[in-house]
Design an enzyme around this catalytic site. Structure first.
Site, PDB file in Angstrom:
ATOM      1  N   LEU A 182       0.832  -1.209   0.000  1.00  0.00           N
ATOM      2  CA  LEU A 182       0.000   0.000   0.000  1.00  0.00           C
ATOM      3  C   LEU A 182       0.864   1.257   0.000  1.00  0.00           C
ATOM      4  O   LEU A 182       1.954   1.285   0.567  1.00  0.00           O
ATOM      5  CB  LEU A 182      -0.942  -0.028   1.197  1.00  0.00           C
ATOM      6  CG  LEU A 182      -2.047  -1.088   1.050  1.00  0.00           C
ATOM      7  CD1 LEU A 182      -2.724  -1.366   2.392  1.00  0.00           C
ATOM      8  CD2 LEU A 182      -3.082  -0.655   0.020  1.00  0.00           C
TER       9      LEU A 182
ATOM     10  N   ILE B 115     -13.033   1.248   6.403  1.00  0.00           N
ATOM     11  CA  ILE B 115     -12.720  -0.095   6.919  1.00  0.00           C
ATOM     12  C   ILE B 115     -11.375  -0.493   6.336  1.00  0.00           C
ATOM     13  O   ILE B 115     -11.140  -0.327   5.140  1.00  0.00           O
ATOM     14  CB  ILE B 115     -13.762  -1.146   6.439  1.00  0.00           C
ATOM     15  CG1 ILE B 115     -15.183  -0.777   6.857  1.00  0.00           C
ATOM     16  CG2 ILE B 115     -13.377  -2.546   6.906  1.00  0.00           C
ATOM     17  CD1 ILE B 115     -15.552  -1.082   8.279  1.00  0.00           C
TER      18      ILE B 115
ATOM     19  N   HIS C 171     -13.258  -7.481   3.644  1.00  0.00           N
ATOM     20  CA  HIS C 171     -12.022  -6.972   3.041  1.00  0.00           C
ATOM     21  C   HIS C 171     -11.195  -8.059   2.361  1.00  0.00           C
ATOM     22  O   HIS C 171     -10.896  -7.960   1.180  1.00  0.00           O
ATOM     23  CB  HIS C 171     -11.164  -6.249   4.097  1.00  0.00           C
ATOM     24  CG  HIS C 171      -9.734  -6.177   3.712  1.00  0.00           C
ATOM     25  ND1 HIS C 171      -9.272  -5.241   2.823  1.00  0.00           N
ATOM     26  CD2 HIS C 171      -8.669  -6.962   4.030  1.00  0.00           C
ATOM     27  CE1 HIS C 171      -7.972  -5.446   2.629  1.00  0.00           C
ATOM     28  NE2 HIS C 171      -7.586  -6.474   3.353  1.00  0.00           N
TER      29      HIS C 171
ATOM     30  N   ARG D 142      31.575   9.453  -6.190  1.00  0.00           N
ATOM     31  CA  ARG D 142      30.356  10.278  -6.329  1.00  0.00           C
ATOM     32  C   ARG D 142      30.652  11.486  -7.212  1.00  0.00           C
ATOM     33  O   ARG D 142      29.794  11.945  -7.963  1.00  0.00           O
ATOM     34  CB  ARG D 142      29.823  10.715  -4.964  1.00  0.00           C
ATOM     35  CG  ARG D 142      30.768  11.626  -4.219  1.00  0.00           C
ATOM     36  CD  ARG D 142      30.203  12.105  -2.891  1.00  0.00           C
ATOM     37  NE  ARG D 142      31.265  12.637  -2.071  1.00  0.00           N
ATOM     38  CZ  ARG D 142      31.213  13.783  -1.407  1.00  0.00           C
ATOM     39  NH1 ARG D 142      30.139  14.531  -1.459  1.00  0.00           N
ATOM     40  NH2 ARG D 142      32.224  14.192  -0.683  1.00  0.00           N
TER      41      ARG D 142
ATOM     42  N   GLU E 124      12.729  10.280   0.814  1.00  0.00           N
ATOM     43  CA  GLU E 124      13.417   9.194   0.107  1.00  0.00           C
ATOM     44  C   GLU E 124      12.451   8.157  -0.452  1.00  0.00           C
ATOM     45  O   GLU E 124      12.609   7.695  -1.586  1.00  0.00           O
ATOM     46  CB  GLU E 124      14.426   8.497   1.039  1.00  0.00           C
ATOM     47  CG  GLU E 124      15.624   9.343   1.426  1.00  0.00           C
ATOM     48  CD  GLU E 124      15.333  10.302   2.572  1.00  0.00           C
ATOM     49  OE1 GLU E 124      14.227  10.225   3.157  1.00  0.00           O
ATOM     50  OE2 GLU E 124      16.213  11.121   2.891  1.00  0.00           O
TER      51      GLU E 124
ATOM     52  N   HIS F 232      28.220   7.851  -0.275  1.00  0.00           N
ATOM     53  CA  HIS F 232      28.626   7.732   1.132  1.00  0.00           C
ATOM     54  C   HIS F 232      28.445   6.283   1.564  1.00  0.00           C
ATOM     55  O   HIS F 232      27.669   5.969   2.459  1.00  0.00           O
ATOM     56  CB  HIS F 232      27.822   8.703   2.010  1.00  0.00           C
ATOM     57  CG  HIS F 232      28.051  10.144   1.655  1.00  0.00           C
ATOM     58  ND1 HIS F 232      27.767  10.653   0.411  1.00  0.00           N
ATOM     59  CD2 HIS F 232      28.557  11.173   2.371  1.00  0.00           C
ATOM     60  CE1 HIS F 232      28.082  11.935   0.380  1.00  0.00           C
ATOM     61  NE2 HIS F 232      28.571  12.280   1.549  1.00  0.00           N
TER      62      HIS F 232
HETATM   63  C1  LIG Z   1       2.559  -1.832   2.917  1.00  0.00           C
HETATM   64  C2  LIG Z   1       1.434  -2.772   3.209  1.00  0.00           C
HETATM   65  N1  LIG Z   1       1.153  -3.071   4.479  1.00  0.00           N
HETATM   66  C3  LIG Z   1       0.193  -3.963   4.765  1.00  0.00           C
HETATM   67  C4  LIG Z   1      -0.513  -4.573   3.790  1.00  0.00           C
HETATM   68  C5  LIG Z   1      -1.553  -5.628   4.117  1.00  0.00           C
HETATM   69  N2  LIG Z   1      -2.872  -5.078   3.799  1.00  0.00           N
HETATM   70  C6  LIG Z   1      -3.513  -5.379   2.679  1.00  0.00           C
HETATM   71  S1  LIG Z   1      -4.913  -4.500   2.507  1.00  0.00           S
HETATM   72  C7  LIG Z   1      -4.692  -3.731   3.988  1.00  0.00           C
HETATM   73  C8  LIG Z   1      -5.616  -2.667   4.495  1.00  0.00           C
HETATM   74  C9  LIG Z   1      -6.865  -2.650   3.800  1.00  0.00           C
HETATM   75  O1  LIG Z   1      -7.589  -1.490   4.038  1.00  0.00           O
HETATM   76  P1  LIG Z   1      -7.944  -0.535   2.854  1.00  0.00           P
HETATM   77  O2  LIG Z   1      -6.698  -0.078   2.226  1.00  0.00           O
HETATM   78  O3  LIG Z   1      -8.854   0.484   3.382  1.00  0.00           O
HETATM   79  O4  LIG Z   1      -8.661  -1.465   1.808  1.00  0.00           O
HETATM   80  P2  LIG Z   1     -10.153  -2.006   1.902  1.00  0.00           P
HETATM   81  O5  LIG Z   1     -10.323  -2.611   3.260  1.00  0.00           O
HETATM   82  O6  LIG Z   1     -11.018  -0.856   1.689  1.00  0.00           O
HETATM   83  O7  LIG Z   1     -10.224  -3.027   0.826  1.00  0.00           O
HETATM   84  C10 LIG Z   1      -3.545  -4.174   4.593  1.00  0.00           C
HETATM   85  C11 LIG Z   1      -3.082  -3.709   5.920  1.00  0.00           C
HETATM   86  C12 LIG Z   1      -0.175  -4.223   2.451  1.00  0.00           C
HETATM   87  N3  LIG Z   1      -0.805  -4.760   1.420  1.00  0.00           N
HETATM   88  N4  LIG Z   1       0.764  -3.306   2.210  1.00  0.00           N
END
Ligand SMILES: Cc1ncc(C[n+]2csc(CCOP(=O)(O)OP(=O)(O)O)c2C)c(N)n1
Length: 674
Positions: A118, A189, A264, A359, A413, A463
């Site tokens: 994400l 959610i 979900h 560098r 970064e 570095h």
């Molecule tokens: C960097 C990262 N951390 C954790 C996850 C595991 N993960 C998948 S979906 C999600 C959260 C889902 O919530 P949201 O983004 O609101 O999606 P929705 O429930 O609306 O489908 C998590 C924590 C991931 N895919 N990427």
């Protein structure tokens, strides 16, 4: 909402639900809730040609919440992407399918970005929007909008929670990327719980603070007219990126799971699938049902897309006649080719050239390339002076100078990594990003995806060791080389001197199939005498015999990288005085070496030559592979310290005397065990 619209939206929902149920694995909630916004965007706004997913002037669509992949696969199928057959939907999440759990851009035509971690997708989109604007500024001429497309993103609560999205969105606001539109599936959610337990900030206000325009759609489940109006309105805006907060219910339509985190990440289950179908008035049989009129309506994308591309091609033909030079340049950019004679621009180093940090050499190379390779674009996370990555005489990338190629990423970064990847996904550019090696950790999420997606991103990390000295252990990379070498498909190159640095840049520019990391020194490194030793061009092979005994078989092989190569050369002299014959292998890149044919590898590191010493100012992890069971490793297996370089070299035992000492021990070790 018309009946046809309703059924089209439900088709997306149920294709997703059925595929997830069949796989008994996946995330139905997002496709169910976001189907209306996705439908309106794809049906009424998205400029694309399913028959040619690579058409360069298409709008880009990034599903940032990659877990909702079935939404994207359903859209690709319905709009007629040839590869995305019904069989592929039925093979969701199965080995060898084009429908993996999370979208993979390299695998599936029509998938613009590999998403799942994400925050990455939305941040990639900033790079895509920069690329679009840069190319438009470079190529568009009166009457010819060769580049004119938008970047659309579907982002989730999870995306909004990730820090990288904040970094990237902040820069997008500053840059006024008006053609960037984010549809935020605001369903409150996430995976484990409602967002009320951890995420109650006002996202809209945050984005307003970044300089975005923020729109709100109160009912994203049924009010398609408001979604339509919001996207229309976003398209009118050219000064600011737009965030459209669209309130939806996760798992919309499911009587028992909608609006819960159960929707979900788990299949609804056969009972609930049936109840959802009943609830939304969908036929219970067959699964994967697509009404004829719905399909027909979606498939107009084929004709529309073809027409749009045809028109674009006709326009480009005319453009080519009027602006042949620009058109030629355009084609070169998109073919990933470099201009004729580009190598001639590169600096050469005479034997008596003074020492310099690699560098600095890299900075000379970048500045030599800047006037020649006109799609070289990038910058640093506020470390331009230290990483030597600023292209002098080239404009900054700013809203008033969209043709600028110096990107000021600010101290961001991770976003820099994702934005560089976004430019690479977009195509037409050779993007780079730079910071200190130790901060590669901050961008690792993006670096990993660059490798997974096979992107031509160039990472410049300077570095590169404890030898940076006084800044101390917070800034001294120790475990980073090992950590980066652990990433499949990432080519890591740590050049030994200025000449190797030039060669490393040649690899970085021409490498295909993955990112390249250049690992560069803060401190001076001597120019290795190539009249006496092997040529720097050998770097392309990853490892090469830099210096061999004049005659006879070596008693020992010393393998070194980067700054430790000249140290090993000095140690070789000491050993020679004692009558010890050594071979010195400069090994700037494991990955390039592993690509060489076995006979070459055996020639450089003959298996029977077991007396070996590896010297590298980083952790020893991984080096046993080349040191062998009987070899020794002179490494930096502990954090460094704040002190001048010279002192650290004494304290940590990286002197020619110590290397020679270790070499003698290595010869003894090999004998004992023989
Ligand atoms: C960097 C990262 N951390 C954790 C996850 C595991 N993960 C998948 S979906 C999600 C959260 C889902 O919530 P949201 O983004 O609101 O999606 P929705 O429930 O609306 O489908 C998590 C924590 C991931 N895919 N990427």
């Amino acid at each position: 909402m018309t009946d046809l619209e309703k059924r089209a939206i439900n088709t997306i929902r149920f294709l997703s639900i059925d595929a997830i149920q069949k796989a008994n694995s996946g995330h139905p909630g997002l496709p169910m809730g976001a189907a209306p916004m996705a439908y309106i965007l794809w049906k009424e706004f998205l400029k694309h040609n399913p028959k040619n997913p690579g058409w360069v002037d298409r709008d880009r669509f990034v599903l940032s919440g990659g877990h909702g992949s079935m939404l994207l696969y359903s859209l690709l199928h319905l709009t007629g992407y040839a590869g995305m057959s019904m069989e592929q939907l039925k093979g969701f999440r199965q080995f060898g399918s084009l429908t993996p759990g999370h979208p993979e851009s390299e695998l599936t035509p029509g998938v613009e970005a590999t998403t799942g971690p994400l925050g990455q997708g939305i941040s990639n989109s900033v790079g895509m929007a920069i690329a679009e604007r840069f190319l438009a500024a470079t190529f568009n001429r009166e009457g010819f909008s060769v580049v004119d497309h938008r970047t659309y993103v579907l982002a989730t609560d999870g995306d909004m929670m990730e820090g990288v999205a904040s970094e990237a969105s902040s820069l997008a606001g500053h840059l006024k990327l008006g053609k960037l539109v984010v549809l935020y599936d605001d369903n409150k959610i996430s995976l484990a719980a409602p967002t009320s337990v951890s995420f109650t900030e006002d996202v809209g206000k945050r984005f307003e603070g970044y300089g975005w325009r923020v729109l709100d759609v109160a009912d994203g489940n049924t009010d398609v007219e408001s979604i339509r109006k919001a996207i229309q309105s976003a398209k009118q805006e050219n000064e600011r990126p737009t965030l459209i907060k669209i309130h939806t219910l996760i798992g919309y339509g499911s009587p028992n799971k909608a609006n819960t985190h159960d929707a979900h990440g788990m299949p609804l289950g056969p009972d609930e699938v049936q109840k959802t179908k009943e609830n939304l008035g969908w036929p219970l049989e067959p699964d994967f049902f697509v009404p004829d009129d719905v399909l027909k309506q979606f498939r107009t994308a084929l004709e529309e897309g073809e027409k749009r591309e045809r028109e674009w091609n006709a326009m480009f033909k005319e453009y080519e006649e009027k602006h042949p030079d620009l058109a030629a340049q355009w084609k070169m950019f998109w073919a990933n080719k470099l201009p004729e004679g580009w190598e001639k621009a590169l600096p050469a180093f005479k034997t008596d050239a003074p020492s310099e940090p690699t560098r600095k050499t890299s900075g000379t190379v970048i500045n030599a390339l800047a006037p020649v390779v006109l799609n070289l674009i990038g910058g640093s996370a506020d470390l331009e002076p230290s990483t030597n990555t600023y292209m002098k005489g080239v404009a900054d990338q700013q809203s008033k100078t969209p043709g600028g190629r110096n990107i000021r990423f600010g101290v961001r970064e991770h976003a820099m990594g994702s934005i560089v990847n976004g430019m690479a996904y977009h195509g037409g550019l050779i993007p780079f990003g730079a910071t200190f090696l130790t901060f590669s950790d901050y961008m690792r999420g993006a670096v990993r995806v660059s490798a997974l997606a096979g992107l031509h991103s160039i990472w410049i990390w300077t570095h590169d060791s404890v030898w940076l000295g006084e800044d101390g252990p917070t800034h001294q990379a120790v475990e980073h080389l090992a950590a980066l070498r652990a990433i499949p498909r990432l080519t890591v190159i740590r050049p030994a001197d200025p000449a190797e640095t030039v060669e490393a840049w040649k690899v970085a520019l021409t490498h295909i199939g993955g990112p390249v990391a250049l690992i560069l020194s803060r401190q001076n490194l001597p120019v290795i005498d190539r009249t006496k030793h092997a040529k720097a061009e050998e770097l392309a092979k990853g490892a090469y015999v830099l210096n061999d005994p004049k005659d006879g078989r070596p008693d020992l092989i010393i393998i070194a990288t980067g700054s430790e190569v000249s140290l090993a050369l000095a140690a070789q002299d000491l050993l020679a005085k004692k009558g010890v014959k050594t071979r010195l292998v400069s090994m700037p890149s494991w990955e390039l070496f592993e690509k060489q044919p076995a006979p070459y590898r055996r020639k450089v590191l003959p298996p029977e030559m077991k007396a070996r010493l590896v010297v590298e100012a980083g952790v020893s992890l991984g080096w046993h592979k080349y040191a062998g069971g009987r070899g020794r490793i002179l490494a930096q297996d502990a954090f460094g310290a704040s002190a001048p370089e010279k002192v650290l070299k004494e304290k940590f035992g990286f002197t020619a005397d110590r290397v020679a000492e270790e070499a003698l021990k290595a010869i003894e070790d090999a004998k004992e065990e023989a």
